[in-house]
Design a protein around this motif. Sequence first.
Motif, PDB file in Angstrom:
ATOM      1  N   ASP A   1      39.269  39.899  43.327  1.00 17.53           N
ATOM      2  CA  ASP A   1      40.806  39.841  43.493  1.00 17.53           C
ATOM      3  C   ASP A   1      41.157  38.491  44.121  1.00 17.53           C
ATOM      4  O   ASP A   1      40.772  38.181  45.176  1.00 17.53           O
ATOM      5  CB  ASP A   1      41.079  41.019  44.357  1.00 17.53           C
ATOM      6  N   ASP A   2      41.939  37.878  43.331  1.00 18.06           N
ATOM      7  CA  ASP A   2      42.656  36.430  43.826  1.00 18.06           C
ATOM      8  C   ASP A   2      43.736  36.441  44.558  1.00 18.06           C
ATOM      9  O   ASP A   2      44.251  35.449  44.946  1.00 18.06           O
ATOM     10  CB  ASP A   2      42.582  35.616  42.584  1.00 18.06           C
ATOM     11  N   THR A   3      44.307  37.682  44.535  1.00 18.77           N
ATOM     12  CA  THR A   3      45.551  38.084  45.224  1.00 18.77           C
ATOM     13  C   THR A   3      45.434  38.584  46.654  1.00 18.77           C
ATOM     14  O   THR A   3      46.410  38.487  47.270  1.00 18.77           O
ATOM     15  CB  THR A   3      46.567  38.713  44.319  1.00 18.77           C
ATOM     16  N   SER A   4      44.460  39.237  46.647  1.00 18.90           N
ATOM     17  CA  SER A   4      44.114  39.982  48.091  1.00 18.90           C
ATOM     18  C   SER A   4      44.782  41.413  48.082  1.00 18.90           C
ATOM     19  O   SER A   4      44.555  42.059  49.244  1.00 18.90           O
ATOM     20  CB  SER A   4      44.574  39.007  49.247  1.00 18.90           C
ATOM     21  N   LEU A   5      45.905  41.512  47.326  1.00 21.21           N
ATOM     22  CA  LEU A   5      46.641  42.792  47.709  1.00 21.21           C
ATOM     23  C   LEU A   5      46.063  44.347  46.897  1.00 21.21           C
ATOM     24  O   LEU A   5      45.658  45.121  47.813  1.00 21.21           O
ATOM     25  CB  LEU A   5      47.926  42.594  46.863  1.00 21.21           C
ATOM     26  N   PRO A   6      45.684  44.134  45.766  1.00 24.64           N
ATOM     27  CA  PRO A   6      45.196  45.520  45.073  1.00 24.64           C
ATOM     28  C   PRO A   6      43.723  45.847  45.775  1.00 24.64           C
ATOM     29  O   PRO A   6      43.593  47.044  46.211  1.00 24.64           O
ATOM     30  CB  PRO A   6      44.733  45.123  43.811  1.00 24.64           C
TER      31      PRO A   6
ATOM     32  N   GLN B   1      37.789  44.335  37.888  1.00 29.69           N
ATOM     33  CA  GLN B   1      38.881  43.199  37.762  1.00 29.69           C
ATOM     34  C   GLN B   1      40.232  43.645  38.372  1.00 29.69           C
ATOM     35  O   GLN B   1      40.833  44.623  37.592  1.00 29.69           O
ATOM     36  CB  GLN B   1      39.049  42.458  36.417  1.00 29.69           C
ATOM     37  N   CYS B   2      40.733  43.254  39.615  1.00 35.60           N
ATOM     38  CA  CYS B   2      41.746  43.831  40.144  1.00 35.60           C
ATOM     39  C   CYS B   2      43.092  43.351  39.459  1.00 35.60           C
ATOM     40  O   CYS B   2      44.159  43.682  39.769  1.00 35.60           O
ATOM     41  CB  CYS B   2      41.897  43.514  41.570  1.00 35.60           C
ATOM     42  N   SER B   3      43.066  42.323  38.512  1.00 30.51           N
ATOM     43  CA  SER B   3      44.029  41.994  37.983  1.00 30.51           C
ATOM     44  C   SER B   3      44.743  43.014  37.027  1.00 30.51           C
ATOM     45  O   SER B   3      45.750  43.028  36.224  1.00 30.51           O
ATOM     46  CB  SER B   3      43.951  40.697  36.934  1.00 30.51           C
ATOM     47  N   ARG B   4      43.931  44.161  36.682  1.00 38.32           N
ATOM     48  CA  ARG B   4      44.145  45.311  35.892  1.00 38.32           C
ATOM     49  C   ARG B   4      45.088  46.109  36.498  1.00 38.32           C
ATOM     50  O   ARG B   4      46.083  46.851  35.940  1.00 38.32           O
ATOM     51  CB  ARG B   4      43.065  46.075  35.375  1.00 38.32           C
ATOM     52  N   PHE B   5      45.447  45.806  37.701  1.00 36.20           N
ATOM     53  CA  PHE B   5      46.432  46.638  38.513  1.00 36.20           C
ATOM     54  C   PHE B   5      47.440  45.924  38.729  1.00 36.20           C
ATOM     55  O   PHE B   5      48.561  46.451  39.555  1.00 36.20           O
ATOM     56  CB  PHE B   5      45.867  47.035  39.970  1.00 36.20           C
ATOM     57  N   LEU B   6      48.034  44.456  38.128  1.00 30.76           N
ATOM     58  CA  LEU B   6      48.993  43.757  38.146  1.00 30.76           C
ATOM     59  C   LEU B   6      49.784  43.857  36.988  1.00 30.76           C
ATOM     60  O   LEU B   6      48.848  43.448  35.877  1.00 30.76           O
ATOM     61  CB  LEU B   6      48.674  42.714  38.989  1.00 30.76           C
TER      62      LEU B   6
END
Length: 364
Positions: free
Chosen positions: A226-231, A293-298
């Motif tokens: 997670d590169d955004t730290s949120l999910p 990959q937490c990008s899947r939640f964005l």
Amino acid sequence: MINKDNISGGVSFFLGANTPGGFYSLFDELYDAEKGWRLYIIKGGPGTGKSSLMKKIAAEADKRGYFCERIYCSSDPNSLDGVILPSLKISIADGTSPHVLEPVYPGVSEEIVDLGAFRDDGSLRKNSAEIIRLTRENKNKHAECTRFLNAAGGALMDIVKIAAGALDLEKTESFISHLASREFGEGSGEKGKIKRRFLSAVTPEGVSVFHDTANSLAERKIILHDDTSLPSGIIIEALSQAAAGRGYDVIKCLCPMSPDTKADHIIIPELSLGIFTSNRFHAFQSETAKSVQCSRFLIKNEMRLHKNRLSFTRKAYNEMIEEALFKQKEAKALHDELEKYYVSAMDFEALGQYSEKLIKEIFG
């Protein structure tokens, strides 16, 4: 990235960290007086042998086969700030600034270990001007480090706000529910305990991460990239509560960049399970781990709208972290100079004899 070696017979954590808001302490979680724990609070200046004494105690614990939790100093990751011996219900800790400790129940649960008794203060007073200068400059460097971390924290919050506008909450909550059911089952009906630690910290050696602690406590790993730290923050917090709610004890590892609002990792020793966040600040890799990959939640289209802003902000964040690390290194150099005066003023032979008596008292 610093990977500290695991020490046989225990694990390693930080109980304090340099953060955007200054030094953040978890030293109140060293012991529980109401449950029969005892705390030895070590006092003394820099270079008076506090860390060396605790290393001797930890080595004795290893020798006798006791599980030992070593607490390292984020301002010097080669120095111990504390030792926790759960089976003996005993903790030993450095009680000096920035994590000042004082007895709450003197003589009952806490005991002061005063290494100043083995110090020649007369020789220190001869160098008082230099000692005061070094102490002040060290404090100033830590303050500068905090200012850079605060700037980095602001950049990170900007990234989090962008991610919040693109979060697919339903998808995130569905993932959490499925994972909790799969890993934690129905539970025992009793509430588990959550204890807080830092697994990583900004130190003079870089961003130090206790990977071997993670490996020794968690054979099974789930890594949230997670590169955004949120999910990842939402997932970790929800799973922490879910695991504890189903009767499992949880080690909740706080984020040094936002310790009041976010955890980066959780470890559930009973399940030998760890759920870790991997990002530019602290990377986690494992061939056997399940990667998410937490990008899947964005929502991708929403994130694309802010591509340039995200690129700029991430660059600014990285630069501020690098400056903070440099200030930590400068502070450490000043501290090393300060230690020399105290080392020369110590009677280490007498201290060694006292240390042996203390070790016998602790272990019986």
